[in-house]
Design a protein around this motif. Sequence first.
Motif, PDB file in Angstrom:
ATOM      1  N   TYR A   1       0.844  -1.182   0.000  1.00  0.00           N
ATOM      2  CA  TYR A   1       0.000   0.000   0.000  1.00  0.00           C
ATOM      3  C   TYR A   1       0.883   1.236   0.000  1.00  0.00           C
ATOM      4  N   SER A   2       0.570   2.167  -0.881  1.00  0.00           N
ATOM      5  CA  SER A   2       1.321   3.412  -0.939  1.00  0.00           C
ATOM      6  C   SER A   2       0.982   4.286   0.259  1.00  0.00           C
ATOM      7  N   ASP A   3       1.800   5.301   0.499  1.00  0.00           N
ATOM      8  CA  ASP A   3       1.514   6.239   1.588  1.00  0.00           C
ATOM      9  C   ASP A   3       0.167   6.916   1.382  1.00  0.00           C
ATOM     10  N   TYR A   4      -0.141   7.252   0.138  1.00  0.00           N
ATOM     11  CA  TYR A   4      -1.426   7.879  -0.153  1.00  0.00           C
ATOM     12  C   TYR A   4      -2.583   6.930   0.152  1.00  0.00           C
ATOM     13  N   GLU A   5      -2.433   5.665  -0.250  1.00  0.00           N
ATOM     14  CA  GLU A   5      -3.478   4.689   0.018  1.00  0.00           C
ATOM     15  C   GLU A   5      -3.699   4.507   1.519  1.00  0.00           C
ATOM     16  N   LEU A   6      -2.623   4.472   2.270  1.00  0.00           N
ATOM     17  CA  LEU A   6      -2.735   4.307   3.711  1.00  0.00           C
ATOM     18  C   LEU A   6      -3.420   5.501   4.367  1.00  0.00           C
ATOM     19  N   LEU A   7      -3.226   6.685   3.817  1.00  0.00           N
ATOM     20  CA  LEU A   7      -3.860   7.884   4.349  1.00  0.00           C
ATOM     21  C   LEU A   7      -5.353   7.923   4.039  1.00  0.00           C
ATOM     22  N   THR A   8      -5.723   7.462   2.859  1.00  0.00           N
ATOM     23  CA  THR A   8      -7.113   7.540   2.427  1.00  0.00           C
ATOM     24  C   THR A   8      -7.911   6.282   2.726  1.00  0.00           C
ATOM     25  N   GLY A   9      -7.239   5.183   2.992  1.00  0.00           N
ATOM     26  CA  GLY A   9      -7.915   3.925   3.260  1.00  0.00           C
ATOM     27  C   GLY A   9      -7.968   3.042   2.032  1.00  0.00           C
ATOM     28  N   PRO A  10      -7.198   1.955   2.006  1.00  0.00           N
ATOM     29  CA  PRO A  10      -7.152   1.105   0.810  1.00  0.00           C
ATOM     30  C   PRO A  10      -8.243   0.047   0.739  1.00  0.00           C
ATOM     31  N   CYS A  11      -9.053  -0.118   1.776  1.00  0.00           N
ATOM     32  CA  CYS A  11     -10.072  -1.162   1.804  1.00  0.00           C
ATOM     33  C   CYS A  11     -11.352  -0.668   1.125  1.00  0.00           C
ATOM     34  N   ARG A  12     -11.324  -0.643  -0.185  1.00  0.00           N
ATOM     35  CA  ARG A  12     -12.455  -0.142  -0.965  1.00  0.00           C
ATOM     36  C   ARG A  12     -13.242  -1.332  -1.508  1.00  0.00           C
ATOM     37  N   SER A  13     -14.476  -1.470  -1.073  1.00  0.00           N
ATOM     38  CA  SER A  13     -15.264  -2.651  -1.377  1.00  0.00           C
ATOM     39  C   SER A  13     -15.455  -2.882  -2.872  1.00  0.00           C
ATOM     40  N   TYR A  14     -15.538  -1.799  -3.647  1.00  0.00           N
ATOM     41  CA  TYR A  14     -15.787  -1.959  -5.077  1.00  0.00           C
ATOM     42  C   TYR A  14     -14.598  -2.539  -5.823  1.00  0.00           C
ATOM     43  N   GLU A  15     -13.453  -2.593  -5.186  1.00  0.00           N
ATOM     44  CA  GLU A  15     -12.269  -3.181  -5.798  1.00  0.00           C
ATOM     45  C   GLU A  15     -12.135  -4.670  -5.503  1.00  0.00           C
ATOM     46  N   TYR A  16     -13.011  -5.215  -4.683  1.00  0.00           N
ATOM     47  CA  TYR A  16     -12.899  -6.607  -4.269  1.00  0.00           C
ATOM     48  C   TYR A  16     -13.796  -7.508  -5.108  1.00  0.00           C
ATOM     49  N   ASN A  17     -13.246  -8.633  -5.529  1.00  0.00           N
ATOM     50  CA  ASN A  17     -13.883  -9.494  -6.517  1.00  0.00           C
ATOM     51  C   ASN A  17     -14.703 -10.634  -5.927  1.00  0.00           C
ATOM     52  N   TYR A  18     -14.207 -11.243  -4.863  1.00  0.00           N
ATOM     53  CA  TYR A  18     -14.857 -12.402  -4.261  1.00  0.00           C
ATOM     54  C   TYR A  18     -15.185 -12.122  -2.807  1.00  0.00           C
ATOM     55  N   TRP A  19     -16.373 -12.561  -2.397  1.00  0.00           N
ATOM     56  CA  TRP A  19     -16.881 -12.273  -1.059  1.00  0.00           C
ATOM     57  C   TRP A  19     -17.339 -13.524  -0.342  1.00  0.00           C
ATOM     58  N   GLY A  20     -17.117 -13.550   0.962  1.00  0.00           N
ATOM     59  CA  GLY A  20     -17.649 -14.605   1.796  1.00  0.00           C
ATOM     60  C   GLY A  20     -19.112 -14.369   2.106  1.00  0.00           C
ATOM     61  N   GLN A  21     -19.698 -15.300   2.844  1.00  0.00           N
ATOM     62  CA  GLN A  21     -21.129 -15.244   3.137  1.00  0.00           C
ATOM     63  C   GLN A  21     -21.471 -14.305   4.287  1.00  0.00           C
ATOM     64  N   GLY A  22     -20.480 -13.917   5.058  1.00  0.00           N
ATOM     65  CA  GLY A  22     -20.700 -13.066   6.213  1.00  0.00           C
ATOM     66  C   GLY A  22     -20.905 -13.864   7.483  1.00  0.00           C
ATOM     67  N   THR A  23     -20.448 -13.320   8.596  1.00  0.00           N
ATOM     68  CA  THR A  23     -20.637 -13.947   9.897  1.00  0.00           C
ATOM     69  C   THR A  23     -21.017 -12.879  10.912  1.00  0.00           C
ATOM     70  N   GLN A  24     -22.002 -13.186  11.732  1.00  0.00           N
ATOM     71  CA  GLN A  24     -22.525 -12.221  12.689  1.00  0.00           C
ATOM     72  C   GLN A  24     -21.633 -12.134  13.920  1.00  0.00           C
ATOM     73  N   VAL A  25     -21.286 -10.908  14.293  1.00  0.00           N
ATOM     74  CA  VAL A  25     -20.574 -10.637  15.535  1.00  0.00           C
ATOM     75  C   VAL A  25     -21.467  -9.743  16.391  1.00  0.00           C
ATOM     76  N   THR A  26     -21.808 -10.218  17.568  1.00  0.00           N
ATOM     77  CA  THR A  26     -22.660  -9.463  18.476  1.00  0.00           C
ATOM     78  C   THR A  26     -21.933  -9.257  19.795  1.00  0.00           C
ATOM     79  N   VAL A  27     -21.781  -8.006  20.195  1.00  0.00           N
ATOM     80  CA  VAL A  27     -21.112  -7.651  21.445  1.00  0.00           C
ATOM     81  C   VAL A  27     -22.168  -7.066  22.373  1.00  0.00           C
ATOM     82  N   SER A  28     -22.494  -7.800  23.423  1.00  0.00           N
ATOM     83  CA  SER A  28     -23.566  -7.388  24.316  1.00  0.00           C
ATOM     84  C   SER A  28     -23.356  -7.986  25.703  1.00  0.00           C
ATOM     85  N   SER A  29     -23.708  -7.226  26.728  1.00  0.00           N
ATOM     86  CA  SER A  29     -23.586  -7.698  28.093  1.00  0.00           C
ATOM     87  C   SER A  29     -24.855  -8.397  28.551  1.00  0.00           C
TER      88      SER A  29
END
Length: 133
Positions: free
Chosen positions: A105-133
Amino acid sequence: QVQLVESGGGLVQPGGSLRLSCAASGFTLDYYAIGWFRQAPGKEREGVSCISSSSSTYYLDSVKGRFTISRDNAKNTVYLQMNSLMPEDTAVYYCAAGPPGKTRYSDYELLTGPCRSYEYNYWGQGTQVTVSS
């Protein structure tokens, strides 16, 4: 078949920990940047963390110091270790395989955030995370 299989989600109390796993089949993860994304009800999807093929990493400001992303190429698996969990972390978490050939990741990418969803090709099904007392 190209597939990402997630595991490790569940219910945890505030301050607790979870480790999410993302196992790939049909392709080798080491040639891809891998991202973890999350989406809470009524909110837009956001990039939590991502890792390049050379293991450069990025973290969302709100999870910095609490979450750690890593990869095990021998197991073709990427992990997200989540510590000091807070109710605000409650969401469906997705892993995705992103830009192939991305090594750093370039310095510019690190500053702006490189995790851009539209650039990702394959996706998992998702998993629920619940944080509750």
